[in-house]
Scaffold this motif. Structure first.
Motif, PDB file in Angstrom:
ATOM      1  N   GLY A 144     -35.286 -16.347 -39.759  1.00  0.00           N
ATOM      2  CA  GLY A 144     -34.594 -15.339 -40.552  1.00  0.00           C
ATOM      3  C   GLY A 144     -33.396 -15.924 -41.283  1.00  0.00           C
ATOM      4  N   PRO A 145     -32.781 -15.183 -42.179  1.00  0.00           N
ATOM      5  CA  PRO A 145     -31.690 -15.718 -43.003  1.00  0.00           C
ATOM      6  C   PRO A 145     -30.421 -16.041 -42.218  1.00  0.00           C
ATOM      7  CG  PRO A 145     -31.915 -13.357 -43.330  1.00  0.00           C
ATOM      8  CD  PRO A 145     -33.087 -13.782 -42.506  1.00  0.00           C
ATOM      9  N   ILE A 146     -30.171 -15.343 -41.120  1.00  0.00           N
ATOM     10  CA  ILE A 146     -28.937 -15.556 -40.363  1.00  0.00           C
ATOM     11  C   ILE A 146     -29.025 -16.799 -39.494  1.00  0.00           C
ATOM     12  CG2 ILE A 146     -27.311 -14.548 -38.726  1.00  0.00           C
ATOM     13  CD1 ILE A 146     -27.428 -13.152 -41.418  1.00  0.00           C
ATOM     14  N   GLU A 147     -30.138 -16.982 -38.783  1.00  0.00           N
ATOM     15  CA  GLU A 147     -30.277 -18.091 -37.843  1.00  0.00           C
ATOM     16  C   GLU A 147     -30.802 -19.376 -38.488  1.00  0.00           C
ATOM     17  OE1 GLU A 147     -29.302 -18.320 -34.839  1.00  0.00           O
ATOM     18  OE2 GLU A 147     -28.756 -16.247 -34.403  1.00  0.00           O
ATOM     19  N   THR A 148     -31.198 -19.318 -39.749  1.00  0.00           N
ATOM     20  CA  THR A 148     -31.648 -20.535 -40.428  1.00  0.00           C
ATOM     21  C   THR A 148     -30.424 -21.271 -40.954  1.00  0.00           C
ATOM     22  OG1 THR A 148     -33.753 -19.520 -41.075  1.00  0.00           O
ATOM     23  CG2 THR A 148     -33.059 -21.470 -42.296  1.00  0.00           C
ATOM     24  N   GLY A 149     -29.969 -22.241 -40.198  1.00  0.00           N
ATOM     25  CA  GLY A 149     -28.763 -22.973 -40.580  1.00  0.00           C
ATOM     26  C   GLY A 149     -29.026 -24.421 -40.925  1.00  0.00           C
ATOM     27  N   THR A 150     -30.239 -24.741 -41.340  1.00  0.00           N
ATOM     28  CA  THR A 150     -30.612 -26.141 -41.572  1.00  0.00           C
ATOM     29  C   THR A 150     -30.595 -26.541 -43.040  1.00  0.00           C
ATOM     30  OG1 THR A 150     -32.907 -25.384 -41.461  1.00  0.00           O
ATOM     31  CG2 THR A 150     -32.000 -26.413 -39.499  1.00  0.00           C
ATOM     32  N   TYR A 151     -30.201 -25.627 -43.915  1.00  0.00           N
ATOM     33  CA  TYR A 151     -30.219 -25.946 -45.340  1.00  0.00           C
ATOM     34  C   TYR A 151     -29.241 -27.067 -45.675  1.00  0.00           C
ATOM     35  CZ  TYR A 151     -29.659 -25.422 -50.389  1.00  0.00           C
ATOM     36  OH  TYR A 151     -29.594 -25.665 -51.746  1.00  0.00           O
ATOM     37  N   LEU A 152     -29.741 -28.129 -46.281  1.00  0.00           N
ATOM     38  CA  LEU A 152     -28.922 -29.270 -46.695  1.00  0.00           C
ATOM     39  C   LEU A 152     -28.733 -29.309 -48.204  1.00  0.00           C
ATOM     40  CD1 LEU A 152     -30.459 -32.071 -44.433  1.00  0.00           C
ATOM     41  CD2 LEU A 152     -28.399 -30.719 -44.012  1.00  0.00           C
ATOM     42  N   GLY A 153     -29.771 -28.951 -48.941  1.00  0.00           N
ATOM     43  CA  GLY A 153     -29.706 -29.024 -50.395  1.00  0.00           C
ATOM     44  C   GLY A 153     -30.198 -30.372 -50.906  1.00  0.00           C
ATOM     45  N   LEU A 154     -30.739 -30.374 -52.095  1.00  0.00           N
ATOM     46  CA  LEU A 154     -31.315 -31.602 -52.658  1.00  0.00           C
ATOM     47  C   LEU A 154     -30.296 -32.724 -52.854  1.00  0.00           C
ATOM     48  CD1 LEU A 154     -33.899 -30.184 -55.236  1.00  0.00           C
ATOM     49  CD2 LEU A 154     -34.325 -31.179 -52.992  1.00  0.00           C
ATOM     50  N   PRO A 155     -29.061 -32.447 -53.312  1.00  0.00           N
ATOM     51  CA  PRO A 155     -28.104 -33.554 -53.478  1.00  0.00           C
ATOM     52  C   PRO A 155     -27.874 -34.342 -52.196  1.00  0.00           C
ATOM     53  CG  PRO A 155     -27.333 -31.616 -54.647  1.00  0.00           C
ATOM     54  CD  PRO A 155     -28.510 -31.177 -53.826  1.00  0.00           C
ATOM     55  N   LEU A 156     -27.673 -33.647 -51.079  1.00  0.00           N
ATOM     56  CA  LEU A 156     -27.434 -34.339 -49.816  1.00  0.00           C
ATOM     57  C   LEU A 156     -28.681 -35.065 -49.337  1.00  0.00           C
ATOM     58  CD1 LEU A 156     -25.412 -34.967 -47.647  1.00  0.00           C
ATOM     59  CD2 LEU A 156     -25.992 -32.826 -46.503  1.00  0.00           C
ATOM     60  N   ILE A 157     -29.841 -34.465 -49.545  1.00  0.00           N
ATOM     61  CA  ILE A 157     -31.096 -35.126 -49.168  1.00  0.00           C
ATOM     62  C   ILE A 157     -31.288 -36.399 -49.972  1.00  0.00           C
ATOM     63  CG2 ILE A 157     -33.614 -34.896 -49.204  1.00  0.00           C
ATOM     64  CD1 ILE A 157     -33.254 -31.944 -48.548  1.00  0.00           C
ATOM     65  N   ILE A 158     -30.965 -36.360 -51.261  1.00  0.00           N
ATOM     66  CA  ILE A 158     -31.063 -37.550 -52.112  1.00  0.00           C
ATOM     67  C   ILE A 158     -30.088 -38.621 -51.650  1.00  0.00           C
ATOM     68  CG2 ILE A 158     -30.679 -38.425 -54.452  1.00  0.00           C
ATOM     69  CD1 ILE A 158     -31.718 -35.744 -55.494  1.00  0.00           C
ATOM     70  N   MET A 159     -28.887 -38.218 -51.236  1.00  0.00           N
ATOM     71  CA  MET A 159     -27.905 -39.181 -50.734  1.00  0.00           C
ATOM     72  C   MET A 159     -28.405 -39.869 -49.466  1.00  0.00           C
ATOM     73  SD  MET A 159     -24.439 -36.941 -51.334  1.00  0.00           S
ATOM     74  CE  MET A 159     -23.427 -38.067 -50.389  1.00  0.00           C
ATOM     75  N   VAL A 160     -29.003 -39.100 -48.573  1.00  0.00           N
ATOM     76  CA  VAL A 160     -29.551 -39.684 -47.349  1.00  0.00           C
ATOM     77  C   VAL A 160     -30.695 -40.639 -47.674  1.00  0.00           C
ATOM     78  CG1 VAL A 160     -30.757 -39.174 -45.191  1.00  0.00           C
ATOM     79  CG2 VAL A 160     -28.850 -37.740 -45.920  1.00  0.00           C
ATOM     80  N   ALA A 161     -31.550 -40.259 -48.621  1.00  0.00           N
ATOM     81  CA  ALA A 161     -32.665 -41.124 -49.020  1.00  0.00           C
ATOM     82  C   ALA A 161     -32.156 -42.414 -49.644  1.00  0.00           C
ATOM     83  CB  ALA A 161     -33.570 -40.379 -50.003  1.00  0.00           C
ATOM     84  N   ALA A 162     -31.130 -42.315 -50.488  1.00  0.00           N
ATOM     85  CA  ALA A 162     -30.566 -43.508 -51.121  1.00  0.00           C
ATOM     86  C   ALA A 162     -29.932 -44.420 -50.072  1.00  0.00           C
ATOM     87  CB  ALA A 162     -29.529 -43.101 -52.169  1.00  0.00           C
TER      88      ALA A 162
END
Length: 210
Positions: A144-162
């Motif tokens: 659900g929207p309240i307990e889903t706290g795993t959103y990182l966003g594409l910028p941070l995901i790209i930083m981790v990949a780089a």
């Protein structure tokens, strides 16, 4: 609200690093780590469980990818960590007894609110920027929207990949990425869910009943 007090985890990390570097004596380390753990028990057992699990993975990864000298220091610190946990258990014994033996007041949250594989890149409806655009997908997330706290966003995901591409050969990167991978897999719960659809079983299934 008690879960907003997350100072204990970084405090435990800082104390452990100081001990491994020889800055803090063994007696002082045990005393301060005990205070940190007692404070965490007082704030919430969920964070204590998470701190213990991820801390164990961090020490294991540090041992696996470090030199023999650092490995020796990590092994030497394990007894001190165990002593701090023993002191915490003694001080908090009445609370822990009723917490472990009392009636269940909440469902297995790991089973009821797993992270969705898409939730790391897709915001929920309560995310201010872009959340409404992906509501059709995020609405299928089991947590659900309240307990889903795993959103990182594409910028941070790209930083981790780089970072992974550029530094994966270094010892520091191996430790950090190992911890990250384990944390991500654990957050997914007992089975991999993609857009709300359960698929394969995951390692957390072995301990989810705890």
């Amino acid at each position: 609200m008690q879960l907003t007090f997350t100072f204990a985890a970084p405090a435990a990390v800082l104390l452990t690093l100081k001990r491994l570097d020889g800055v803090t004596s063994a007696r002082r380390y045990v005393a301060l780590l005990s205070l940190v753990l007692i404070a965490q028990v007082s704030c919430g057992t969920e964070m204590l469980f998470t701190l213990t699990c991820v801390g164990s993975v961090a020490l294991a990864a540090g041992w696996l990818f470090s030199s023999w000298e650092v490995r020796r220091k990590i092994v030497g610190a394990l007894g001190l960590v165990a002593a701090a946990y023993a002191i915490t258990a003694i001080v908090c014994a009445p609370f822990l007894y009723y917490a472990l033996t009392g009636p269940q007041v909440a469902p297995n949250r790991g089973l009821a609110y797993p992270a969705d594989a898409l939730s790391f890149a897709i915001p929920t409806a309560i995310t201010r920027i872009g959340g409404a655009s992906f509501a059709a997908v995020s609405g299928s997330f089991a947590a659900g929207p309240i307990e889903t706290g795993t959103y990182l966003g594409l910028p941070l995901i790209i930083m981790v990949a780089a970072f992974t591409v550029q530094r994966w050969r270094t010892r520091e990167a191996k430790v950090l990425l190992s911890i990250l991978v384990v944390a991500v897999v654990w957050s997914l719960g007992r089975q991999l869910e993609i857009a709300g659809h359960p698929t394969i079983s995951l390692p957390w299934k072995l301990v989810d009943k705890l």
